[in-house]
Motif scaffolding. Structure first.
Motif, PDB file in Angstrom:
ATOM      1  N   ASP A 286      -0.732  -8.602  10.279  1.00 28.57           N
ATOM      2  CA  ASP A 286       0.764  -8.335  11.161  1.00 28.57           C
ATOM      3  C   ASP A 286       1.213  -6.563  10.198  1.00 28.57           C
ATOM      4  OD1 ASP A 286       1.273  -8.133   7.942  1.00 28.57           O
ATOM      5  OD2 ASP A 286       2.693  -9.796   7.903  1.00 28.57           O
ATOM      6  N   LYS A 287       0.236  -6.349   9.960  1.00 30.30           N
ATOM      7  CA  LYS A 287       0.036  -4.664  10.124  1.00 30.30           C
ATOM      8  C   LYS A 287       1.795  -4.343   9.219  1.00 30.30           C
ATOM      9  CE  LYS A 287      -1.144  -3.797  14.709  1.00 30.30           C
ATOM     10  NZ  LYS A 287      -1.194  -3.066  15.933  1.00 30.30           N
ATOM     11  N   SER A 288       1.916  -5.476   8.294  1.00 28.81           N
ATOM     12  CA  SER A 288       3.190  -4.801   7.515  1.00 28.81           C
ATOM     13  C   SER A 288       2.513  -3.904   6.447  1.00 28.81           C
ATOM     14  CB  SER A 288       3.353  -5.750   6.121  1.00 28.81           C
ATOM     15  OG  SER A 288       2.072  -6.095   5.876  1.00 28.81           O
ATOM     16  N   ILE A 289       1.236  -3.661   5.477  1.00 33.94           N
ATOM     17  CA  ILE A 289       0.618  -2.692   5.244  1.00 33.94           C
ATOM     18  C   ILE A 289      -0.823  -2.045   5.592  1.00 33.94           C
ATOM     19  CG2 ILE A 289      -0.278  -2.311   2.972  1.00 33.94           C
ATOM     20  CD1 ILE A 289       1.621  -4.308   1.643  1.00 33.94           C
ATOM     21  N   LYS A 290      -0.481  -0.627   5.531  1.00 32.98           N
ATOM     22  CA  LYS A 290      -2.197  -0.395   6.091  1.00 32.98           C
ATOM     23  C   LYS A 290      -2.276   0.231   5.432  1.00 32.98           C
ATOM     24  CE  LYS A 290       0.517   2.664   9.157  1.00 32.98           C
ATOM     25  NZ  LYS A 290       2.355   2.370   9.499  1.00 32.98           N
ATOM     26  N   PRO A 291      -3.970   1.526   5.245  1.00 36.44           N
ATOM     27  CA  PRO A 291      -4.319   2.271   4.275  1.00 36.44           C
ATOM     28  C   PRO A 291      -3.061   4.158   4.652  1.00 36.44           C
ATOM     29  CG  PRO A 291      -6.455   0.974   5.216  1.00 36.44           C
ATOM     30  CD  PRO A 291      -5.010   0.864   6.218  1.00 36.44           C
ATOM     31  N   GLY A 292      -2.781   4.600   3.510  1.00 33.96           N
ATOM     32  CA  GLY A 292      -2.166   6.113   4.093  1.00 33.96           C
ATOM     33  C   GLY A 292      -0.251   5.319   3.754  1.00 33.96           C
ATOM     34  N   ASP A 293       0.301   3.899   3.936  1.00 33.48           N
ATOM     35  CA  ASP A 293       1.001   3.841   3.235  1.00 33.48           C
ATOM     36  C   ASP A 293       1.377   4.169   2.023  1.00 33.48           C
ATOM     37  OD1 ASP A 293       1.789   2.767   6.026  1.00 33.48           O
ATOM     38  OD2 ASP A 293       1.945   0.881   5.626  1.00 33.48           O
ATOM     39  N   ALA A 294       3.249   4.756   1.681  1.00 30.54           N
ATOM     40  CA  ALA A 294       3.659   5.133   0.909  1.00 30.54           C
ATOM     41  C   ALA A 294       4.139   3.794   0.284  1.00 30.54           C
ATOM     42  CB  ALA A 294       5.024   6.214   0.698  1.00 30.54           C
ATOM     43  N   LEU A 295       4.219   3.069  -1.142  1.00 29.91           N
ATOM     44  CA  LEU A 295       4.205   2.041  -0.968  1.00 29.91           C
ATOM     45  C   LEU A 295       5.122   1.708  -2.998  1.00 29.91           C
ATOM     46  CD1 LEU A 295       1.530  -0.388  -0.444  1.00 29.91           C
ATOM     47  CD2 LEU A 295       3.166   0.031   0.592  1.00 29.91           C
ATOM     48  N   GLU A 296       5.450   0.735  -3.093  1.00 28.66           N
ATOM     49  CA  GLU A 296       6.314   1.298  -4.400  1.00 28.66           C
ATOM     50  C   GLU A 296       6.939  -0.483  -5.060  1.00 28.66           C
ATOM     51  OE1 GLU A 296      11.193   2.026  -6.930  1.00 28.66           O
ATOM     52  OE2 GLU A 296      10.096   2.953  -4.820  1.00 28.66           O
ATOM     53  N   VAL A 297       5.455  -0.929  -6.356  1.00 27.06           N
ATOM     54  CA  VAL A 297       4.987  -2.216  -6.343  1.00 27.06           C
ATOM     55  C   VAL A 297       5.659  -2.042  -7.819  1.00 27.06           C
ATOM     56  CG1 VAL A 297       3.350  -3.628  -6.296  1.00 27.06           C
ATOM     57  CG2 VAL A 297       3.861  -1.742  -4.355  1.00 27.06           C
ATOM     58  N   ASP A 298       6.822  -2.571  -8.288  1.00 19.58           N
ATOM     59  CA  ASP A 298       6.504  -3.004  -9.976  1.00 19.58           C
ATOM     60  C   ASP A 298       7.291  -1.788  -9.797  1.00 19.58           C
ATOM     61  OD1 ASP A 298       6.815  -5.422  -9.585  1.00 19.58           O
ATOM     62  OD2 ASP A 298       4.675  -5.582  -9.790  1.00 19.58           O
ATOM     63  N   GLY A 299       8.200  -1.151  -9.906  1.00 25.95           N
ATOM     64  CA  GLY A 299       8.430   0.190 -10.036  1.00 25.95           C
ATOM     65  C   GLY A 299       7.651   1.215 -10.425  1.00 25.95           C
ATOM     66  N   GLN A 300       6.054   0.878  -9.595  1.00 25.65           N
ATOM     67  CA  GLN A 300       5.139   2.179  -9.618  1.00 25.65           C
ATOM     68  C   GLN A 300       4.993   3.250  -8.030  1.00 25.65           C
ATOM     69  OE1 GLN A 300       3.280   3.343 -11.926  1.00 25.65           O
ATOM     70  NE2 GLN A 300       4.079   2.141 -13.333  1.00 25.65           N
ATOM     71  N   PHE A 301       5.041   3.716  -8.475  1.00 27.49           N
ATOM     72  CA  PHE A 301       5.156   4.596  -6.540  1.00 27.49           C
ATOM     73  C   PHE A 301       4.024   5.520  -6.254  1.00 27.49           C
ATOM     74  CE2 PHE A 301       4.769   8.168  -4.159  1.00 27.49           C
ATOM     75  CZ  PHE A 301       6.236   7.504  -2.521  1.00 27.49           C
ATOM     76  N   GLY A 333       7.536  -9.429  -2.189  1.00 33.24           N
ATOM     77  CA  GLY A 333       7.069  -8.213  -1.704  1.00 33.24           C
ATOM     78  C   GLY A 333       6.990  -6.853  -1.783  1.00 33.24           C
ATOM     79  N   VAL A 334       7.440  -5.897  -1.592  1.00 30.26           N
ATOM     80  CA  VAL A 334       7.030  -5.266  -1.682  1.00 30.26           C
ATOM     81  C   VAL A 334       7.611  -3.589  -1.388  1.00 30.26           C
ATOM     82  CG1 VAL A 334       4.846  -4.470  -0.132  1.00 30.26           C
ATOM     83  CG2 VAL A 334       5.267  -2.421  -2.337  1.00 30.26           C
ATOM     84  N   ILE A 335       8.417  -2.946  -1.951  1.00 31.73           N
ATOM     85  CA  ILE A 335       9.305  -0.866  -0.506  1.00 31.73           C
ATOM     86  C   ILE A 335       7.967  -0.540  -0.001  1.00 31.73           C
ATOM     87  CG2 ILE A 335      10.281   0.808  -1.221  1.00 31.73           C
ATOM     88  CD1 ILE A 335      11.475  -0.706  -3.618  1.00 31.73           C
ATOM     89  N   ASN A 336       7.700  -0.495   1.186  1.00 31.81           N
ATOM     90  CA  ASN A 336       7.341   0.078   2.042  1.00 31.81           C
ATOM     91  C   ASN A 336       7.669   1.226   2.333  1.00 31.81           C
ATOM     92  OD1 ASN A 336       4.885   1.178   3.866  1.00 31.81           O
ATOM     93  ND2 ASN A 336       4.309  -0.818   4.536  1.00 31.81           N
ATOM     94  N   TRP A 337       7.523   2.687   2.528  1.00 35.84           N
ATOM     95  CA  TRP A 337       8.586   4.172   2.339  1.00 35.84           C
ATOM     96  C   TRP A 337       8.311   4.008   3.772  1.00 35.84           C
ATOM     97  CZ3 TRP A 337      12.699   6.299  -0.386  1.00 35.84           C
ATOM     98  CH2 TRP A 337      13.044   5.103  -1.406  1.00 35.84           C
ATOM     99  N   SER A 338       6.849   4.432   4.604  1.00 33.11           N
ATOM    100  CA  SER A 338       6.621   4.595   5.712  1.00 33.11           C
ATOM    101  C   SER A 338       5.984   3.813   6.426  1.00 33.11           C
ATOM    102  CB  SER A 338       5.297   5.906   5.200  1.00 33.11           C
ATOM    103  OG  SER A 338       3.893   5.076   4.394  1.00 33.11           O
TER     104      SER A 338
END
Length: 457
Positions: A286-301, A333-338
């Motif tokens: 579903d291409k929700s996450i891919k290599p190179g994406d900027a993520l924020e998981v449990d407060g860690q960026f 879930g996860v915050i995908n900034w990109s």
């Protein structure tokens, strides 16, 4: 006084007489076959062959290096040349043994031991050359420690007897449709492992080659490349195992016997593994996450550096590598900034003193300060809003846009704050100090009298 017993329990457990007979026969064979003049001469010649090999081997290496220096630098030819150079001394030893065998044959002297030593050295040389060409240290060791004993047994004529004994150690698995018994022998297991090791190494090479070609293809998205790599990483080993089973003549229908055990194992202990494995394919599909994406998981960026079958590798700004199970992204879930748009908005809240009268001027200065930061997107103007009147300051929120969240968020916010600090000090805008008003309703009598006495007239 007791008399010793003729029969003992030790004699019933261990056939001492039989063992003594085998030891006696082995000793007689050793005396008759090895301790004679012909064997001594051949052993001496074999040991003497090491002297010229150690002398001429390094010189042969120097000659080969000087002739090929600067001509072959990379690729398979270079690996072959490196292997040949490192094996110069064994090659010289084989040449000396071959010359010794020719001389013994011309003199009509026995040379069976020299011939065996030459065969062992040739087998060792071939196997060692192959292991040097293989880049993987693990597979090099596996190839050497498997092929060398087999070659040694074959040289001494013991391989057939060992194979017969391994085939005799079999486990019955059932019967075919024709009523033929199906057995699984130790020889079949070892042969399957050897076939599977060789095929798995070939499959790994093929997978790496395909991945290298995919990385060079710009038309394929990173998510699709990762999905193809993951499918190949699963499919190729399975295909290698099935081919290895077919080469050994193993009836795949008998694998149905183990299906119940495998199902129980998955039900009891492999739920998380299977869930993470399936979640990994879902994330890539579903291409929700891919290599190179900027993520924020449990407060860690951080940003995604790799997507494996069980986890996603996320590298933070601290340089640490977080291995997050795939199931975590599906369940929490996860915050995908990109994901869809790399242009994201950031906030920089600040406050000014209550003595500041021109609040619109404060907003303009903050916006101009943000525009001086290189990472702030010029196409989207920053916005500075008055948020509230706090206890010690008039609070604002500066909002600006960046297009490279994978390069960090705190660092660009720090640059904006530094720009605001410089601009406010240049234009005499005061930052507030924490202020607290204390209202004293009453004082003790002694304190009040002392204050009245200290009050000037």
């Amino acid at each position: 006084m007791t008399t010793p017993q003729d029969d003992s329990a030790l004699g019933e457990l261990l056939p001492i007489e039989v063992l003594e007979g085998h030891v006696r026969d082995a000793w007689e064979w050793f005396l008759a076959s090895l301790l004679n003049l012909d064997v001594a001469i051949q052993m001496g010649l074999i040991l003497a062959a090491f002297i010229p090999a150690l002398i001429f081997g390094p010189r042969l290496r120097e000659v080969v290096e000087s002739l090929t220096k600067g001509r072959i630098k990379t690729g398979l030819a270079r690996r072959l040349l490196t292997a040949a150079i490192s094996l110069a001394t064994p090659l010289a030893l084989i040449a000396v043994l071959a010359l010794t065998r020719i001389v013994l044959g011309a003199l009509d002297q026995p040379f069976a031991l020299v011939d065996a030593a030459m065969s062992l050295m040739t087998a060792w040389l071939v196997i060692r050359a192959v292991t040097l060409i293989i880049r993987s240290r693990f597979w090099s060791k596996v190839a050497f420690y498997v092929a060398w004993p087999v070659a040694a047994l074959d040289v001494f004529g013991l391989l057939d007897d060992v194979v017969v004994q391994l085939q005799a150690l079999a486990i019955p698995l059932g019967e075919t449709d024709d009523g033929q018994p199906v057995d699984l022998s130790l020889f079949d297991i070892l042969r399957t492992m050897i076939y599977f090791g060789a095929l798995f190494w070939l499959a790994s090479m093929a997978g790496r080659t395909v991945n290298t070609q995919l990385e060079r293809t710009e038309e394929i998205s990173p998510a699709l490349r990762a999905l193809i790599a993951k499918v190949l990483g699963v499919a190729l080993p399975v295909i290698a195992l099935l081919i290895a089973l077919q080469l050994t003549g193993f009836n795949l229908a008998t694998l149905a016997i183990f299906s119940g055990a495998v199902g129980i194992g998955v039900g009891l202990g492999l739920q998380k593994t299977v869930a993470n494995f399936a979640a990994g394919f879902t994330l890539l599909a579903d291409k929700s996450i891919k290599p190179g994406d900027a993520l924020e998981v449990d407060g860690q960026f951080g940003w995604v550096t790799g997507m494996e079958s069980r986890y996603v590798s996320m590298r933070t700004r601290d340089g640490t590598e977080h291995l997050i199970p795939n199931e975590h992204f599906i369940a929490n879930g996860v915050i995908n900034w990109s994901k869809s748009d790399r242009v994201v908005r950031q906030h920089a809240p600040f406050g000014v003193s209550y003595d500041t009268l021109d609040l619109e001027r404060v907003q303009r200065l903050a916006i101009e300060a943000a525009k001086t930061v290189p990472r702030v997107v010029a196409e989207k103007d920053p916005v500075c809003n008055l948020m509230d009147f706090g206890d010690s300051s008039v609070n604002f929120d500066l909002r600006f846009w960046i297009s490279d969240p994978e390069n960090g968020l705190s660092n660009v916010r720090s640059e904006v704050y530094v720009a605001i600090w410089k601009s406010f000090h240049e234009h005499a805008v005061e930052f507030p100090y924490p202020q607290i008003d204390l209202h004293v309703r009453d004082l003790p009598a002694g304190v009040k009298k002392q204050m009245m006495a200290d009050k000037p007239a």
